[in-house]
Design an enzyme around this catalytic site. Structure first.
Site, mmCIF file in Angstrom:
data_model
loop_
_atom_site.group_PDB
_atom_site.id
_atom_site.type_symbol
_atom_site.label_atom_id
_atom_site.label_comp_id
_atom_site.label_asym_id
_atom_site.label_seq_id
_atom_site.Cartn_x
_atom_site.Cartn_y
_atom_site.Cartn_z
ATOM 1 N N GLU A 85 4.755 13.442 0.414
ATOM 2 C CA GLU A 85 4.339 15.128 0.584
ATOM 3 C C GLU A 85 3.205 15.442 2.045
ATOM 4 O OE1 GLU A 85 1.450 14.200 -2.668
ATOM 5 O OE2 GLU A 85 3.595 14.008 -4.454
ATOM 6 N N GLY A 110 6.159 12.353 -9.433
ATOM 7 C CA GLY A 110 5.958 13.880 -10.545
ATOM 8 C C GLY A 110 6.732 14.368 -10.858
ATOM 9 N N HIS A 163 3.232 9.233 3.241
ATOM 10 C CA HIS A 163 4.026 9.464 1.581
ATOM 11 C C HIS A 163 4.480 11.144 1.837
ATOM 12 C CE1 HIS A 163 3.841 11.092 -1.815
ATOM 13 N NE2 HIS A 163 2.520 10.151 -2.550
ATOM 14 N N GLU A 184 9.401 5.238 -1.958
ATOM 15 C CA GLU A 184 9.245 6.500 -3.973
ATOM 16 C C GLU A 184 10.382 7.818 -2.898
ATOM 17 O OE1 GLU A 184 4.827 6.264 -4.671
ATOM 18 O OE2 GLU A 184 5.166 7.738 -2.855
ATOM 19 N N SER A 188 6.890 8.597 -10.224
ATOM 20 C CA SER A 188 6.865 8.841 -12.240
ATOM 21 C C SER A 188 6.996 7.774 -12.657
ATOM 22 C CB SER A 188 7.839 9.374 -12.313
ATOM 23 O OG SER A 188 7.376 10.975 -12.120
ATOM 24 N N GLY A 230 1.397 7.345 -9.088
ATOM 25 C CA GLY A 230 0.429 8.672 -8.788
ATOM 26 C C GLY A 230 -0.581 9.005 -9.801
ATOM 27 N N GLY A 231 0.291 10.271 -10.686
ATOM 28 C CA GLY A 231 -0.194 10.506 -11.869
ATOM 29 C C GLY A 231 -1.022 9.424 -12.761
ATOM 30 N N ASN A 265 -2.157 6.107 -6.201
ATOM 31 C CA ASN A 265 -2.530 6.533 -5.027
ATOM 32 C C ASN A 265 -3.015 8.566 -6.056
ATOM 33 O OD1 ASN A 265 -2.559 9.136 -3.340
ATOM 34 N ND2 ASN A 265 0.031 9.116 -2.875
ATOM 35 N N TRP A 266 -4.611 8.322 -5.999
ATOM 36 C CA TRP A 266 -4.829 9.457 -6.663
ATOM 37 C C TRP A 266 -4.582 10.935 -6.074
ATOM 38 C CZ3 TRP A 266 -10.903 6.984 -7.977
ATOM 39 C CH2 TRP A 266 -10.324 5.836 -8.984
ATOM 40 N N LYS A 267 -4.091 10.857 -5.439
ATOM 41 C CA LYS A 267 -4.132 12.292 -4.420
ATOM 42 C C LYS A 267 -5.279 13.190 -4.286
ATOM 43 C CE LYS A 267 0.559 11.656 -5.904
ATOM 44 N NZ LYS A 267 2.025 12.006 -5.666
HETATM 45 P P1 PGA Z 1 4.006 9.978 -9.297
HETATM 46 O O1 PGA Z 1 3.495 9.407 -8.224
HETATM 47 O O2 PGA Z 1 3.953 8.619 -9.843
HETATM 48 O O3 PGA Z 1 3.104 10.949 -10.046
HETATM 49 O O4 PGA Z 1 5.103 10.529 -9.504
HETATM 50 C C1 PGA Z 1 3.333 8.303 -6.949
HETATM 51 C C2 PGA Z 1 3.697 8.697 -5.621
HETATM 52 O O5 PGA Z 1 3.451 9.799 -5.170
HETATM 53 O O6 PGA Z 1 2.843 7.779 -5.502
#
Ligand code: PGA
Length: 252
Positions: free
Chosen positions: A96, A170, A94, A164, A210, A231-232, A9-11
């Site tokens: 977010e 994050g 998600h 998640e 994470s 994500g990150g 997930n590149w966000k």
């Molecule tokens: P993260 O994000 O790996 O940066 O914690 C995961 C996600 O939001 O899908």
């Protein structure tokens, strides 16, 4: 047997050029891991160029969101109909999106239905907050999110679930393998209560929050966990490759 899956997930990261460069940096290695499904979810603006770049490869492409209506006066939104020619997957629900864009369980349910109708595979995210976790409400929250998110959805539909925990996203504070395994076991039990057991057992459930090259084995070693939503670490080529490599090793 459920095939392991690692999704990135590149966000809201990567410009159009950066997205192409990132895929070019990973592609040769990624297609070499035959035992793991890989899905990249870049921003909308890169779906077209990446769909061309990934055409004919085993690497899947996904969007990070969509609106449930097919078309019309919904400024700024993108529909399943628009996505389906470009990608096969779509991340929905998600945390977010729930937190910053006020998405409710009911809205997520409408989106999942629209995605499935269009033939897209939703990556449906659920997870509890830090407070809910601290006060022992994790199962209650997961059960509620799963039941409302999947309300009215037949057992034959293709769907991927990502657990998640919000406190792990994050923050660099991932859940432990055991914690994630427990929550995912509970999600599977919940699926068994709404769908026929064989069907529920065939659904892939990922852990997200994470995930890095350093902790991925802890998660995929758990028999209940079928992979990760990253994500990150998914926008760092070497790190993402390392996550996929270790998953292939553990799950082979
Ligand atoms: P993260 O994000 O790996 O940066 O914690 C995961 C996600 O939001 O899908």
């Amino acid at each position: 047997m459920r095939r392991p899956l690692i999704a990135g997930n590149w966000k809201m990261n990567t410009t159009a050029d950066e997205a192409i460069n990132l895929v070019n940096d990973m592609l040769t290695e990624l297609i070499g891991f035959t035992g793991v499904d890989c899905v990249l979810c870049p921003p909308f603006i890169s779906l077209q160029s990446l769909s061309k770049l990934l055409k004919g490869t085993s690497i899947g492409l996904g969007a990070q969101n969509m609106y449930y209506k097919e078309k019309g006066a919904f400024t700024g939104e993108v529909s399943a109909l628009m996505l389906k020619d470009l990608c096969r997957f779509v991340i929905l629900g998600h945390s977010e999106r729930r937190q910053y864009f006020c998405e409710t369980d009911a809205a997520v349910n409408q989106k999942i239905k629209a995605a499935l109708e269009a033939g897209l595979v939703p990556i449906f995210c659920v997870g509890e907050s830090f407070e809910q976790n601290e006060t022992g409400r994790t199962d209650e929250i997961l059960s509620m999110q799963i039941k409302s998110g999947l309300s009215g959805i037949g057992a034959t539909d293709q769907i991927i679930i990502a657990y998640e925990p919000i406190w792990a996203i994050g923050t660099g504070k991932a859940a432990t393998g055991a914690q994630a395994g427990l929550a995912i076991g509970f999600i599977r039990e919940t699926l068994c209560s709404i769908w026929e057991k064989t069907r529920a057992n065939s659904i892939r459930i990922l852990y997200g929050g994470s995930v890095t090259g350093t902790n991925i084995t802890e998660f995929v070693k758990q028999p209940q966990i079928d992979g990760a939503l990253v994500g990150g670490a998914s926008i760092k080529a070497a790190e993402f490759i390392s996550i996929v490599r270790q998953t292939a090793l553990v799950k082979s």
